[in-house]
Scaffold this active site. Structure first.
Site, mmCIF file in Angstrom:
data_model
loop_
_atom_site.group_PDB
_atom_site.id
_atom_site.type_symbol
_atom_site.label_atom_id
_atom_site.label_comp_id
_atom_site.label_asym_id
_atom_site.label_seq_id
_atom_site.Cartn_x
_atom_site.Cartn_y
_atom_site.Cartn_z
ATOM 1 N N HIS B 85 0.855 -1.200 0.000
ATOM 2 C CA HIS B 85 0.000 0.000 0.000
ATOM 3 C C HIS B 85 0.892 1.253 0.000
ATOM 4 O O HIS B 85 0.698 2.165 -0.794
ATOM 5 C CB HIS B 85 -0.926 0.001 1.213
ATOM 6 C CG HIS B 85 -1.588 1.325 1.478
ATOM 7 N ND1 HIS B 85 -2.597 1.821 0.674
ATOM 8 C CD2 HIS B 85 -1.380 2.270 2.435
ATOM 9 C CE1 HIS B 85 -2.972 3.002 1.138
ATOM 10 N NE2 HIS B 85 -2.238 3.308 2.199
ATOM 11 N N ASP B 114 7.215 21.798 -26.204
ATOM 12 C CA ASP B 114 7.149 20.436 -25.634
ATOM 13 C C ASP B 114 8.240 20.330 -24.573
ATOM 14 O O ASP B 114 8.910 21.311 -24.270
ATOM 15 C CB ASP B 114 7.355 19.368 -26.732
ATOM 16 C CG ASP B 114 6.675 18.047 -26.373
ATOM 17 O OD1 ASP B 114 6.865 17.575 -25.239
ATOM 18 O OD2 ASP B 114 5.948 17.497 -27.205
ATOM 19 N N TRP B 150 7.196 -0.309 3.945
ATOM 20 C CA TRP B 150 7.687 0.343 2.719
ATOM 21 C C TRP B 150 9.114 0.852 2.905
ATOM 22 O O TRP B 150 9.810 1.150 1.942
ATOM 23 C CB TRP B 150 6.745 1.478 2.294
ATOM 24 C CG TRP B 150 6.975 2.790 2.987
ATOM 25 C CD1 TRP B 150 6.494 3.150 4.207
ATOM 26 C CD2 TRP B 150 7.749 3.904 2.510
ATOM 27 N NE1 TRP B 150 6.919 4.419 4.520
ATOM 28 C CE2 TRP B 150 7.686 4.909 3.502
ATOM 29 C CE3 TRP B 150 8.482 4.147 1.346
ATOM 30 C CZ2 TRP B 150 8.339 6.129 3.356
ATOM 31 C CZ3 TRP B 150 9.134 5.378 1.214
ATOM 32 C CH2 TRP B 150 9.058 6.346 2.206
ATOM 33 N N SER B 177 13.105 6.060 -13.874
ATOM 34 C CA SER B 177 12.061 6.860 -14.534
ATOM 35 C C SER B 177 12.002 8.258 -13.920
ATOM 36 O O SER B 177 11.915 9.261 -14.643
ATOM 37 C CB SER B 177 10.717 6.140 -14.386
ATOM 38 O OG SER B 177 9.660 7.009 -14.662
ATOM 39 N N SER B 178 12.069 8.319 -12.592
ATOM 40 C CA SER B 178 11.992 9.627 -11.912
ATOM 41 C C SER B 178 13.189 10.499 -12.267
ATOM 42 O O SER B 178 13.048 11.706 -12.485
ATOM 43 C CB SER B 178 11.979 9.444 -10.396
ATOM 44 O OG SER B 178 10.785 8.863 -10.002
ATOM 45 N N HIS B 261 13.079 11.465 3.771
ATOM 46 C CA HIS B 261 12.445 12.714 4.184
ATOM 47 C C HIS B 261 12.309 13.711 3.035
ATOM 48 O O HIS B 261 11.227 14.267 2.841
ATOM 49 C CB HIS B 261 13.100 13.346 5.405
ATOM 50 C CG HIS B 261 12.163 14.357 5.981
ATOM 51 N ND1 HIS B 261 11.063 14.003 6.727
ATOM 52 C CD2 HIS B 261 12.075 15.691 5.818
ATOM 53 C CE1 HIS B 261 10.366 15.085 7.013
ATOM 54 N NE2 HIS B 261 10.955 16.119 6.486
ATOM 55 N N GLU B 263 11.869 12.889 0.158
ATOM 56 C CA GLU B 263 10.802 12.273 -0.641
ATOM 57 C C GLU B 263 9.428 12.825 -0.230
ATOM 58 O O GLU B 263 8.550 13.037 -1.075
ATOM 59 C CB GLU B 263 10.853 10.747 -0.466
ATOM 60 C CG GLU B 263 9.687 9.977 -1.052
ATOM 61 C CD GLU B 263 9.651 9.976 -2.567
ATOM 62 O OE1 GLU B 263 10.674 10.345 -3.190
ATOM 63 O OE2 GLU B 263 8.596 9.617 -3.118
ATOM 64 N N TYR B 265 8.843 15.777 0.719
ATOM 65 C CA TYR B 265 8.712 17.094 0.085
ATOM 66 C C TYR B 265 8.587 16.965 -1.425
ATOM 67 O O TYR B 265 7.979 17.814 -2.075
ATOM 68 C CB TYR B 265 9.866 18.008 0.527
ATOM 69 C CG TYR B 265 9.710 18.338 1.978
ATOM 70 C CD1 TYR B 265 8.797 19.304 2.381
ATOM 71 C CD2 TYR B 265 10.367 17.618 2.956
ATOM 72 C CE1 TYR B 265 8.573 19.563 3.719
ATOM 73 C CE2 TYR B 265 10.158 17.868 4.301
ATOM 74 C CZ TYR B 265 9.248 18.838 4.679
ATOM 75 O OH TYR B 265 9.017 19.070 5.996
ATOM 76 N N SER B 276 -0.930 27.106 -5.083
ATOM 77 C CA SER B 276 -0.517 28.496 -5.334
ATOM 78 C C SER B 276 -1.041 29.024 -6.667
ATOM 79 O O SER B 276 -1.002 30.240 -6.905
ATOM 80 C CB SER B 276 1.017 28.605 -5.320
ATOM 81 O OG SER B 276 1.509 28.200 -4.073
ATOM 82 N N HIS B 310 14.901 12.409 12.397
ATOM 83 C CA HIS B 310 13.725 12.476 13.287
ATOM 84 C C HIS B 310 12.801 11.277 13.065
ATOM 85 O O HIS B 310 11.876 11.055 13.831
ATOM 86 C CB HIS B 310 12.984 13.809 13.154
ATOM 87 C CG HIS B 310 12.271 14.024 11.852
ATOM 88 N ND1 HIS B 310 12.256 15.219 11.192
ATOM 89 C CD2 HIS B 310 11.516 13.207 11.089
ATOM 90 C CE1 HIS B 310 11.548 15.126 10.099
ATOM 91 N NE2 HIS B 310 11.074 13.914 10.013
ATOM 92 N N HIS B 311 13.051 10.526 11.990
ATOM 93 C CA HIS B 311 12.282 9.291 11.766
ATOM 94 C C HIS B 311 12.823 8.138 12.611
ATOM 95 O O HIS B 311 12.247 7.057 12.601
ATOM 96 C CB HIS B 311 12.325 8.882 10.293
ATOM 97 C CG HIS B 311 11.625 9.853 9.390
ATOM 98 N ND1 HIS B 311 10.281 9.784 9.120
ATOM 99 C CD2 HIS B 311 12.080 10.936 8.708
ATOM 100 C CE1 HIS B 311 9.937 10.766 8.313
ATOM 101 N NE2 HIS B 311 11.004 11.482 8.038
ATOM 102 N N THR B 336 7.345 26.858 6.046
ATOM 103 C CA THR B 336 6.004 26.331 5.781
ATOM 104 C C THR B 336 4.953 27.321 6.273
ATOM 105 O O THR B 336 3.932 27.561 5.607
ATOM 106 C CB THR B 336 5.814 24.965 6.476
ATOM 107 O OG1 THR B 336 6.924 24.139 6.148
ATOM 108 C CG2 THR B 336 4.540 24.287 6.018
ATOM 109 N N LYS B 339 4.445 30.083 3.848
ATOM 110 C CA LYS B 339 3.574 29.715 2.723
ATOM 111 C C LYS B 339 2.098 29.785 3.138
ATOM 112 O O LYS B 339 1.271 30.337 2.410
ATOM 113 C CB LYS B 339 3.914 28.315 2.219
ATOM 114 C CG LYS B 339 5.313 28.238 1.618
ATOM 115 C CD LYS B 339 5.569 26.899 0.998
ATOM 116 C CE LYS B 339 4.798 26.743 -0.270
ATOM 117 N NZ LYS B 339 5.226 27.662 -1.329
ATOM 118 N N ARG B 458 1.341 0.559 14.949
ATOM 119 C CA ARG B 458 0.972 0.423 13.542
ATOM 120 C C ARG B 458 1.421 -0.941 13.024
ATOM 121 O O ARG B 458 2.166 -1.657 13.687
ATOM 122 C CB ARG B 458 1.601 1.552 12.718
ATOM 123 C CG ARG B 458 3.108 1.524 12.722
ATOM 124 C CD ARG B 458 3.726 2.795 12.191
ATOM 125 N NE ARG B 458 3.661 2.880 10.740
ATOM 126 C CZ ARG B 458 4.479 3.641 9.995
ATOM 127 N NH1 ARG B 458 5.419 4.389 10.583
ATOM 128 N NH2 ARG B 458 4.376 3.683 8.693
#
Lengths: 74, 534
Positions: B85, B114, B150, B177-178, B261, B263, B265, B276, B310-311, B336, B339, B458
């Site tokens: 998931h 293009d 994951w 690909s990315s 992390h 990722e 963002y 925006s 922090h993870h 943040t 924004k 979890r």
């Protein structure tokens, strides 16, 4: 007729220049990605892993600061 | 300035007016296409498909958790479902959706004909379906799909069966690909802007994507390198992360979150860009503090590289490390906050109307801020030690990534559907979609805060009786959330079939970026002659 030909030549020249600029940008970016990919593996293989990882991490951060920073000036 | 007044745009002629708006037809149009709009469409449809696949996994998880005890799936399969998931939603749904928006919008917003590398663009997309098939197909190999979460932490990922190999290979392919997509996007933005479109005139969506693409170039190779080391640990006798051979499993966590992390963002910055664009259009005011928004996005991107640990506050770090990562994480709240303040200031005294895209943007603003706030709570080391791996964390990141990214993407889809399809979406369906998912989302995920604070861990298929009530509520909300997405599919099909009011070139009064100077639907070829932006 002559002006048509010269206009096409100018456009062709501009297209070729854009293509080569694009390829140059792409090669630089792909090289940076390749260095990071190889770097993370090499950093673990070398003797002092924590120093090597720190150097690589700093390099990644520096890349980001420079890449974003140089565009902010424009 | 993010907006381009129409009278300042010259040369916005398009190919259809020159009689060469022809394009191939049939299935081969999509297989061989190098057109950014076709590729954008394929990315978006692919991500929607994967969203439903990942959603079915989520609903199976919630069905299992509807009441205590094991009822529907085996615990091993449950673990595979939670793992897949996460992987499918991140790499298959959210990231491709963001790339789909980029493909459709960036060339039109900067006045380019293009993407810079049109063939590579096609290849970037067509790498995704085989990777997705590998991920989903891993359920059917001996040992089943990856089941270690994951995050692929060793030792579970080193010991797992063949499904883990397929997962690693799929991540490699999606990463390639990315990276190709990012190279394409950066090159397009830097080299192919219309004359006069300086960097500080770029629409904010383009800016956020430029920074996202830099982030991808920086972190995807790190992820690829670390999963390659996992692969060699599994099959070639190395011991990078295998403690049995002298490796360091905690190092994998460091390397993974150095990718992981930023990722987050990567998934949220394009959403910031979409919001925006939407808020100024429906507030009928220019975006407040454009330059500060650009600097805030840049700061967020750079800070995202110094907060990864922090993870993993509970792995046993020195106190100095804990303090550094705690304060660095709290620092991200500053840009943040800038924004959020700017979005609110844009709305302040604006002539606001509340069509579906604006509802989603406001929903995003409200719920993302809540997710950001729980992020601040988790940034505090002493609290995180208590809440680590509980449902509080699950609630936090779903508020950020579902109510954040997903809400913004739905808003963006409704905002640009008239431009993409030439047909106005059904406003009633759009509003039904918004309100049903707004309510069901909160029914699903808000109770998870309570479950987490009460100590429910979890990634478990069974739980103590004390957690039963809120789990039942969350599961009911999840099914409502899943069913609500069918309203979007209905609205989307109506637009694609042309069942609705024909869209004008500029359906939104306050929208002022270059794509709105084109007719709706946008012609197959656009801006072959670059517009001049003054």
């Amino acid at each position: 007729m002559m002006s048509d030909l010269s206009s096409k030549a100018v456009h062709g020249h501009a297209d070729a220049r854009l293509r080569s600029t694009n390829v140059r940008t792409a090669i630089v970016l792909a090289s940076i990605a390749a260095v990071f990919f190889v770097g993370i593996v090499v950093a673990k293989l070398v003797g002092d892993t924590s120093t090597a990882m720190s150097v690589l991490g700093a390099a990644v951060l520096l890349f980001l600061v420079l890449a974003i920073g140089r565009n902010l000036r424009k | 300035m993010s907006t381009i007044p129409h009278d300042h745009v010259a040369g916005d002629d398009h190919a259809s007016e020159h009689g060469h708006d022809h394009h191939p037809s049939g299935i081969m149009r999509y297989v061989l296409t190098t057109n950014h709009k076709d590729i954008g469409t394929m990315y978006l449809l692919f991500s929607l498909t994967m969203f439903f696949v990942g959603g079915v996994f989520a609903l199976t998880i919630r069905a299992e958790l509807f009441e205590p005890g094991l009822q529907i799936v085996h615990p091993e399969f449950f673990n595979s479902l939670t793992t897949l998931h996460g992987l499918i939603m991140i790499f298959g749904a959210i990231m491709p959706a963001a790339v789909g928006f980029a493909n459709w919008q960036i060339p039109m917003m900067i006045g380019a004909p293009d993407m810079a590398f049109a063939r590579m663009n096609n290849w970037s997309f067509w790498l995704l379906p085989p990777a997705a098939i590998m991920l989903i197909g891993s359920f059917f190999v001996p040992g089943g799909a990856a089941a270690g979460g994951w995050t692929l932490y060793p030792p579970l990922s080193v010991q797992a069966g063949m499904g883990m190999d397929l997962t690693i290979f799929a991540i490699h392919i999606m990463g390639a690909s990315s990276i190709m997509g990012s190279i394409n996007i950066i090159t397009t933005i830097l080299n192919m802007r219309a004359p006069g479109m300086t960097m500080m005139k770029l629409p904010l969506f383009v800016w956020t994507w430029l920074i996202t693409a830099y982030l991808l170039i920086a972190v995807m190779p790190v992820l690829a390198g670390s999963v390659t080391m996992l692969l060699t640990d599994r099959h070639f006798g190395t011991s990078f992360f295998n403690a049995a051979g002298g490796g360091d499993p905690v190092l994998f966590q460091h390397v993974f979150w150095f990718f992981g992390h930023p990722e987050v963002y990567i998934m949220i910055l394009p959403a910031f860009g979409i919001v925006s664009e939407i808020i100024p259009a429906f507030a009928r005011k220019p975006l407040f503090g454009y330059a500060s928004m650009v600097y805030a996005v840049s700061s967020i991107a750079i800070l995202s590289f110094i907060v990864w640990a922090h993870h993993m506050f509970t792995v046993g770090m020195p106190a100095a490390g804990l303090l550094f990562f705690m304060y660095a994480t709290m620092l991200i709240a500053v840009p943040t906050g800038v924004k959020v303040f700017n979005w609110l200031a844009t709305m302040w005294r604006g002539s606001m109307t509340f069509e579906t895209p604006m509802l989603f943007a406001i929903g995003f603003l409200f719920l993302f801020t809540m997710g950001g706030f729980t992020g601040l709570v988790l940034a505090l080391t002493p609290i995180d030690v208590q809440l680590q791996d509980t449902y509080y964390v699950v609630a936090h990141f779903h508020y950020v990534l579902v109510a954040g990214s997903l809400f913004a993407f739905f808003g963006g889809a409704y905002y640009w559907l008239p431009k993409w399809t030439g047909t106005m979406y059904d406003e009633t369906l759009g509003k039904w979609h918004f309100w049903t998912i707004m309510i069901s989302f909160n029914i699903t995920f808000f109770p998870m805060h309570f479950l987490g604070v009460a100590g429910m861990p979890r990634r478990i298929p069974d739980y103590a009786q004390q957690f039963a009530d809120w789990n039942m509520v969350a599961s009911i909300g999840a099914f409502g959330f899943g069913l609500s997405q069918l309203i979007f599919v209905w609205a989307l099909i109506k637009c694609i079939r042309g069942d609705g009011v024909k869209a004008p070139a500029k359906p939104w009064e306050g929208a002022d970026t270059l794509e709105w100077t084109l007719p709706s639907p946008a012609p197959y070829h656009t801006f072959e002659t670059p517009p001049v932006v003054k």
